[in-house]
Design a protein around this motif. Structure first.
Motif, mmCIF file in Angstrom:
data_model
loop_
_atom_site.group_PDB
_atom_site.id
_atom_site.type_symbol
_atom_site.label_atom_id
_atom_site.label_comp_id
_atom_site.label_asym_id
_atom_site.label_seq_id
_atom_site.Cartn_x
_atom_site.Cartn_y
_atom_site.Cartn_z
ATOM 1 N N ARG A 122 0.865 -1.185 0.000
ATOM 2 C CA ARG A 122 0.000 0.000 0.000
ATOM 3 C C ARG A 122 0.897 1.229 0.000
ATOM 4 N NH1 ARG A 122 -5.250 -0.713 3.258
ATOM 5 N NH2 ARG A 122 -5.905 -2.784 2.628
ATOM 6 N N SER A 123 0.478 2.271 -0.691
ATOM 7 C CA SER A 123 1.284 3.493 -0.786
ATOM 8 C C SER A 123 1.216 4.274 0.522
ATOM 9 C CB SER A 123 0.788 4.368 -1.935
ATOM 10 O OG SER A 123 -0.460 4.947 -1.598
ATOM 11 N N ALA A 124 2.150 5.191 0.686
ATOM 12 C CA ALA A 124 2.175 6.040 1.885
ATOM 13 C C ALA A 124 0.890 6.853 1.993
ATOM 14 C CB ALA A 124 3.396 6.955 1.865
ATOM 15 N N ASN A 125 0.358 7.311 0.871
ATOM 16 C CA ASN A 125 -0.896 8.080 0.893
ATOM 17 C C ASN A 125 -2.065 7.214 1.350
ATOM 18 O OD1 ASN A 125 0.361 10.424 0.030
ATOM 19 N ND2 ASN A 125 -0.033 10.009 -2.129
ATOM 20 N N GLU A 126 -2.124 5.978 0.885
ATOM 21 C CA GLU A 126 -3.194 5.076 1.310
ATOM 22 C C GLU A 126 -3.097 4.766 2.807
ATOM 23 O OE1 GLU A 126 -4.052 2.340 -2.616
ATOM 24 O OE2 GLU A 126 -2.260 1.904 -1.428
ATOM 25 N N ALA A 157 -1.650 6.565 5.073
ATOM 26 C CA ALA A 157 -1.925 7.792 5.819
ATOM 27 C C ALA A 157 -3.417 7.964 6.066
ATOM 28 C CB ALA A 157 -1.364 8.994 5.064
ATOM 29 N N GLU A 158 -4.229 7.637 5.078
ATOM 30 C CA GLU A 158 -5.678 7.737 5.250
ATOM 31 C C GLU A 158 -6.191 6.733 6.271
ATOM 32 O OE1 GLU A 158 -7.994 7.761 1.661
ATOM 33 O OE2 GLU A 158 -6.498 9.006 0.639
ATOM 34 N N HIS A 190 0.173 12.018 8.414
ATOM 35 C CA HIS A 190 0.632 12.607 7.161
ATOM 36 C C HIS A 190 1.487 11.576 6.415
ATOM 37 C CE1 HIS A 190 2.764 15.323 4.420
ATOM 38 N NE2 HIS A 190 1.748 16.151 4.613
ATOM 39 N N PRO A 191 1.438 11.560 5.088
ATOM 40 C CA PRO A 191 2.255 10.613 4.326
ATOM 41 C C PRO A 191 3.757 10.694 4.645
ATOM 42 C CG PRO A 191 0.620 11.599 2.890
ATOM 43 C CD PRO A 191 0.531 12.312 4.216
ATOM 44 N N ASN A 192 4.246 11.883 4.952
ATOM 45 C CA ASN A 192 5.667 11.989 5.314
ATOM 46 C C ASN A 192 5.974 11.243 6.613
ATOM 47 O OD1 ASN A 192 6.266 13.503 3.054
ATOM 48 N ND2 ASN A 192 6.140 15.460 4.112
ATOM 49 N N ARG A 250 6.303 7.611 5.742
ATOM 50 C CA ARG A 250 7.604 7.317 5.133
ATOM 51 C C ARG A 250 8.720 7.249 6.180
ATOM 52 N NH1 ARG A 250 5.237 11.179 1.698
ATOM 53 N NH2 ARG A 250 4.414 10.193 -0.184
#
Length: 148
Positions: A40-44, A46-47, A52-54, A57
């Protein structure tokens, strides 16, 4: 995209146990790593975890570098203490005496005078008034009135 490294079966088991922790930080970090392992991506992520996505990471990078220990380690924030509670206790005890006992003309302690006397008495090697103030504020049994 940044993902966690390949997890061993032992790490997956440990992360599942940690994800049930009552401590929010440990719970979130372990979920982040488990979700990242599912690609899963950092944006996913994060939700899902509400960060925050940072921040996601940072957790992933820390895990990739330090392993499972990075999940349960406490974050170190703030300034390091200049000295321990034993020194705090000695300073508070010093301030319970009259300033005149130490050759100070005033009947009320000032931070500058207290710092100077603490050094003269060998309680500390050196101390600035900011450190003295922080120490007094964090000590559980300080008083704000002067000694008669």
């Amino acid at each position: 995209m940044l993902f966690t490294r390949t997890l061993s079966s032992q790490e997956v088991e440990s992360l599942h146990q940690l994800s049930r922790s009552y401590e929010t930080i440990i719970h979130r970090r372990s979920r982040i790593i488990l979700l990242s392992a599912q690609r899963r991506s950092a944006n996913e992520i994060a939700e899902v975890v509400g960060l925050h996505p940072n921040s996601i990471r940072l957790v992933i990078r820390s895990f990739n570098e330090n392993g499972i220990d990075s999940i349960s380690s406490k974050a170190k924030s703030g300034r390091l203490r200049a000295f321990g509670t034993d020194v705090q206790d000695k300073i508070v005890e010093l301030l319970r005496h009259k300033p005149t006992d130490y050759g100070i003309e005033s009947g009320v302690w000032t931070l500058e005078e207290a710092a100077k006397v603490a050094v003269e008495q060998g309680i500390v090697g050196s101390i600035c008034i900011e450190s003295l103030l922080r120490s007094l504020k964090s000590h559980p049994t300080t008083t704000q009135r002067s000694v008669p």
